[in-house]
Design a protein around this motif. Structure first.
Motif, PDB file in Angstrom:
ATOM      1  N   LEU A 188       0.834  -1.202   0.000  1.00 48.25           N
ATOM      2  CA  LEU A 188       0.000   0.000   0.000  1.00 48.25           C
ATOM      3  C   LEU A 188       0.870   1.253   0.000  1.00 48.25           C
ATOM      4  CD1 LEU A 188      -2.703   1.453   0.151  1.00 48.25           C
ATOM      5  CD2 LEU A 188      -2.737   0.993   2.605  1.00 48.25           C
ATOM      6  N   ALA A 189       1.909   1.260   0.817  1.00 47.10           N
ATOM      7  CA  ALA A 189       2.813   2.414   0.852  1.00 47.10           C
ATOM      8  C   ALA A 189       3.493   2.617  -0.497  1.00 47.10           C
ATOM      9  CB  ALA A 189       3.852   2.224   1.958  1.00 47.10           C
ATOM     10  N   ASP A 190       3.917   1.520  -1.132  1.00 44.98           N
ATOM     11  CA  ASP A 190       4.542   1.628  -2.452  1.00 44.98           C
ATOM     12  C   ASP A 190       3.559   2.166  -3.489  1.00 44.98           C
ATOM     13  OD1 ASP A 190       6.921   0.645  -1.431  1.00 44.98           O
ATOM     14  OD2 ASP A 190       6.575  -1.408  -2.146  1.00 44.98           O
ATOM     15  N   ALA A 191       2.325   1.663  -3.467  1.00 44.69           N
ATOM     16  CA  ALA A 191       1.304   2.123  -4.415  1.00 44.69           C
ATOM     17  C   ALA A 191       0.994   3.601  -4.205  1.00 44.69           C
ATOM     18  CB  ALA A 191       0.039   1.278  -4.282  1.00 44.69           C
ATOM     19  N   PHE A 192       0.950   4.025  -2.946  1.00 42.56           N
ATOM     20  CA  PHE A 192       0.716   5.435  -2.626  1.00 42.56           C
ATOM     21  C   PHE A 192       1.844   6.291  -3.204  1.00 42.56           C
ATOM     22  CE2 PHE A 192       1.266   9.186  -0.035  1.00 42.56           C
ATOM     23  CZ  PHE A 192      -0.023   9.667   0.123  1.00 42.56           C
ATOM     24  N   ASP A 193       3.087   5.870  -2.970  1.00 43.12           N
ATOM     25  CA  ASP A 193       4.231   6.623  -3.480  1.00 43.12           C
ATOM     26  C   ASP A 193       4.222   6.704  -5.005  1.00 43.12           C
ATOM     27  OD1 ASP A 193       5.305   7.231  -0.994  1.00 43.12           O
ATOM     28  OD2 ASP A 193       6.639   5.478  -0.972  1.00 43.12           O
ATOM     29  N   ARG A 194       3.880   5.595  -5.665  1.00 42.97           N
ATOM     30  CA  ARG A 194       3.816   5.595  -7.130  1.00 42.97           C
ATOM     31  C   ARG A 194       2.744   6.551  -7.622  1.00 42.97           C
ATOM     32  NH1 ARG A 194       4.648   0.087  -6.653  1.00 42.97           N
ATOM     33  NH2 ARG A 194       2.408  -0.293  -6.729  1.00 42.97           N
ATOM     34  N   TYR A 195       1.574   6.515  -7.000  1.00 41.88           N
ATOM     35  CA  TYR A 195       0.481   7.390  -7.415  1.00 41.88           C
ATOM     36  C   TYR A 195       0.872   8.860  -7.246  1.00 41.88           C
ATOM     37  CZ  TYR A 195      -4.121   9.618  -7.573  1.00 41.88           C
ATOM     38  OH  TYR A 195      -5.175  10.433  -7.876  1.00 41.88           O
ATOM     39  N   GLU A 196       1.444   9.182  -6.101  1.00 48.90           N
ATOM     40  CA  GLU A 196       1.840  10.574  -5.873  1.00 48.90           C
ATOM     41  C   GLU A 196       2.932  11.008  -6.848  1.00 48.90           C
ATOM     42  OE1 GLU A 196       2.184  13.548  -2.223  1.00 48.90           O
ATOM     43  OE2 GLU A 196       3.471  11.789  -1.986  1.00 48.90           O
ATOM     44  N   ALA A 197       3.864  10.111  -7.152  1.00 55.19           N
ATOM     45  CA  ALA A 197       4.932  10.449  -8.097  1.00 55.19           C
ATOM     46  C   ALA A 197       4.368  10.711  -9.491  1.00 55.19           C
ATOM     47  CB  ALA A 197       5.973   9.328  -8.148  1.00 55.19           C
TER      48      ALA A 197
END
Length: 108
Positions: free
Chosen positions: A41-50
């Motif tokens: 979830l943290a990785d997906a959040f970071d990807r989305y924000e990037a």
């Protein structure tokens, strides 16, 4: 045409759903599946924000708690950067600067 932001959002929503499913199926306080879902979830959040930043120059109004990742990566312990107040960059302006912006644009 779907943008990369749409795909990243779809993956983020799926990661939220997987995280909830792992929590609901938890088999104890140290369940590795919950930890793995949290990391995903943290990785997906970071990807989305990037992707939002690259495609639209936007950020999200929330931040992840990166203390665990920072501690593991820098070996410095719990020292915090005094300049980092944990706020989104959009929230970094002080009230005087915001008042000046209002005056400049005659929004009052």
């Amino acid at each position: 045409m779907d943008s990369q932001a749409h795909e990243a959002l779809r993956l983020l929503i799926a990661a939220y759903e997987e995280h909830l499913a792992a929590i609901l199926a938890r088999r104890g306080d140290a369940d590795v599946a919950v930890d793995d879902a949290y990391d995903s979830l943290a990785d997906a959040f970071d990807r989305y924000e990037a992707v939002l930043d690259v495609e639209y120059g936007e950020t999200l109004p929330m931040l992840l708690d990166d203390l665990e990742m920072e501690d593991a990566g820098d070996g410095e312990g719990d020292e915090e950067d005094e300049d980092d107040d944990g706020l989104d960059p959009h929230a970094g302006e002080d009230e005087d600067a915001l008042d000046d912006d209002l005056d400049d644009f005659q929004l009052r």
